[in-house]
Structure formats: structure tokens, C-alpha cells
Design an enzyme around this catalytic site. Sequence first.
Site, PDB file in Angstrom:
ATOM      1  N   GLY A  43     -62.494 -13.959  41.493  1.00  0.00           N
ATOM      2  CA  GLY A  43     -62.979 -15.100  42.274  1.00  0.00           C
ATOM      3  C   GLY A  43     -64.270 -14.777  42.990  1.00  0.00           C
ATOM      4  N   ASN A  44     -64.647 -15.631  43.906  1.00  0.00           N
ATOM      5  CA  ASN A  44     -65.842 -15.377  44.697  1.00  0.00           C
ATOM      6  C   ASN A  44     -65.634 -15.904  46.115  1.00  0.00           C
ATOM      7  OD1 ASN A  44     -66.945 -18.219  44.842  1.00  0.00           O
ATOM      8  ND2 ASN A  44     -66.775 -17.938  42.638  1.00  0.00           N
TER       9      ASN A  44
END
Length: 409
Positions: free
Chosen positions: A213-214
Site C-alpha cells: 500500500g501507500n
Amino acid sequence: MGKPKVVLGVSGGIAAYKACELLRRLTESGHEVRVVPTAASLNFVGEATWSALSGNPASTAVWESVHEVPHVRIGQSADLVVVAPATADMLAKAAHGLADDLLTNTLLTARCPVVFAPAMHTEMWEHPATQENVATLRRRGAVVIEPAVGRLTGKDTGKGRLPDPEEIFEVCRHVLRRGAPSGATAGPDLAGRHVVVSAGGTREPLDPVRFLGNRSSGKQGYALARTAVARGARVTLVAANTALADPAGVDVVRVGTALQLREAVREAAAGADAVVMAAAVADFRPAEYASGKIKKKDGEEPAPVALVRNPDVLAEISASRAGEGRIVVGFAAETDDVLANGRAKLRRKGCDLLVVNEVGEAKTFGSEENEAVVLGSDGTETHVPHGPKEVLADVIWDQVVARLPARRA
Ligand code: CTP
């Protein structure tokens, strides 16, 4: 300068109780509020509540307190009129210019922006009579917030719920801040437009419990959605893994992965006037998804994770709009050579505008503020100093509006 003057009109629906919270938000944030309830609404919330919370008398009839405040003065001196909840009956009266009580008189005398937050049963909202009244009000410059979908009175669910007071308050705040004229001559500049905004960050699953993810919070995309509603647009927000409240009047489509986001954006973009890709989309996803949890094994090194490229949604949307006049906006998160990388990215992605911001450990992600440069494919460069994300959002919409093809008559 005195406090901004807000008229809170309340019409007779069960959601009237939620207007108490809206009133509280307005007064606590420094607005002078005068509540104008309809007689029917007093069945739900009484006059005493309105006057206690607002600190002002709350009258329903044109002939009360005439010596103190002539009925025309309330509308004339307002900086904003917000009607929440607005019933089907109230929308009909407003659309047809009826003036049989203080609220409808106020609506006719107001020359400030007007916001309606409708709430009613789904059938009433969808009825052609209501829809035509809403279209009339919007054409004249009012902001009519789309009702939320959810639980209605009793066991019913569907479209027709009053959005959260907090979110109606946000719309009021934006409309007041811009002070856009409403009325017969001018209206919000995104009225009649459909815009699509993507927000948040995609997650690419490795196994049932892990993902790549980020750190995108989605706040800039949500600020774009909120400001677009306040400027009169129909808004579809494609939200990837955000933990933020649904903005009022926004159609929220929730997605998880880049491929899901691509599908949702593509579908919403068909026929839209503008697409703003504020989401942080993963460039790569794991080549394999393990259907069971990946376990560590004593004495064994972990297996490397093979990745494959995700499609570039922004580039696809830019390339697939031939002749449709859709404005496409991208974002670029850069850590070095910010402007040079931004210009190259603008060309590569084929969009009309690219919002370039510098990111880093302590910058942008999750914060309420942002600093950016908006690059135009026509060579323009607009520097937006450090400030609230909604200010940047308004600059982006200004740039979009300036590029939108004129509406077909
Ligand atoms: N974007 C997209 N699809 C992707 C990756 C990015 O639509 N698969 C969009 C983002 O929503 C954003 C813009 O492209 O509007 C820029 O994303 P960014 O990650 O900054 O650029 P990249 O193309 O990934 O370039 P680089 O990896 O070189 O920074």
C-alpha cells in the site's frame, strides 16, 4: 467585519433534529444564525430549541415581530441561506416562487447563495416533479445537495437521507468562503457538470492479511469532492481505502486495488466533464496472490515477491477521450527535481493539468495542508502556497473551469 449572517431554514421532516447539530456547528464557528422553521417543522423540533441554540428568536410567520425585523430584511441581509432538511414540498414552493410563510418569503428576498439539503423518501426524491423542481433551483444558481443513501424513517432504506450535519456544514463553509452569487443571473461555476475524483491509496493484496500500500490519506481528493459540490457539480468520488466521512452530496464508490479503481473511474468517467486523479495508484501488484496466509519457515529465507505492472489509469483516461472535451487532471508526488519531473510527467500522461507536490516523511501525507504547483499542458504554471487542501482544490477547479468547453445549449 461582523459575523457572517446565515439563515437556517428548517422544513417539516423527521431529519429536522439533525439541523440542531448543523446550527451548533454554525454558531460555534462564528456565524450569526437566524433559524426560520416552517410551521410543520415545529412538530419535530420546537421553537424553544431553535431560539436557545441560535440566541435569536425563531419565527415561522411573516406577521410575527414585524416591528423588530420586517420579513424582507431577513433574506436581504443574509450572507447564506441553507435549508436543511428541505422537504419535497419546500423544494416545490421554492421552485415555483410561492411565499406563504417566513421561510418562503426569505428565499424570495435573498440575494446571497442558497443551499438546499433535501431529505425525503426515495420515491418522493425520484418523482419527476421533485427532480424538475431540483433542476429549476439548480439552474437558478442554488446548490442542491444530493441526499445520501441509507436508512430512512422506519425500515426503509434508499436515497433520501439528510447527509451528516458536519458535512452539510462543510458545504456551507465552502459556499460562504467563495461567496458565489446565486439567483437569476449567476450561479456556481460547476453547476450542471459531472466530475469524477479519485482519492486515497490502492492496496495490492499479497495474501488474505497483507498488502502493498501507500501512505495517501485521501484528504486532498475529499477536499476536491467537497469543493466541487459547493460549486454545484455532480460528483462521483472513487475512494480507495480511505477512513474519511462521505462528503455531503457525493456519490462515493469504494475500491481496494488499482484494477478496481480503474474499472470504477472508467465507468464514472463516461460522459463526465472532468476527471481528477488524486488517488495514489500502485504502479505494481504482486504477480501471485496467495489464497492462504504466507507462513515463515524456520531456517528458510523468505521468497522474493514478484511484481507486475498495473495499468496507468490517468494515461488511459487521457488517451481515451478523443473529441469528448473532458478535462483530465493528474497528480505527481515527487521527492526530487520536482518541477522538471512534473513537466515530463505531464507530457507522458497526456493530461491537461498536473498538480505537482513535493512529498516526504513530514510532508503532505495525512496532513490538512498542501503546497503545490499546477502545471497546464498549455504552458501555464500556478504556484499555490502552503495552505489548506481545500484552497488547492479550489485553484484546481478554477483551472478546470477555465478549460471546460462551453456547454451545449
Ligand atoms: N496514476 C494512475 N495509475 C497508475 C499510477 C499512477 O492513474 N498506475 C496516476 C495517479 O493518480 C496520479 C498520477 O498518475 O494522478 C501520477 O502518479 P505518480 O505515482 O506520481 O507517477 P508515476 O506515473 O507513478 O511516475 P513515477 O513512478 O515515475 O513517479
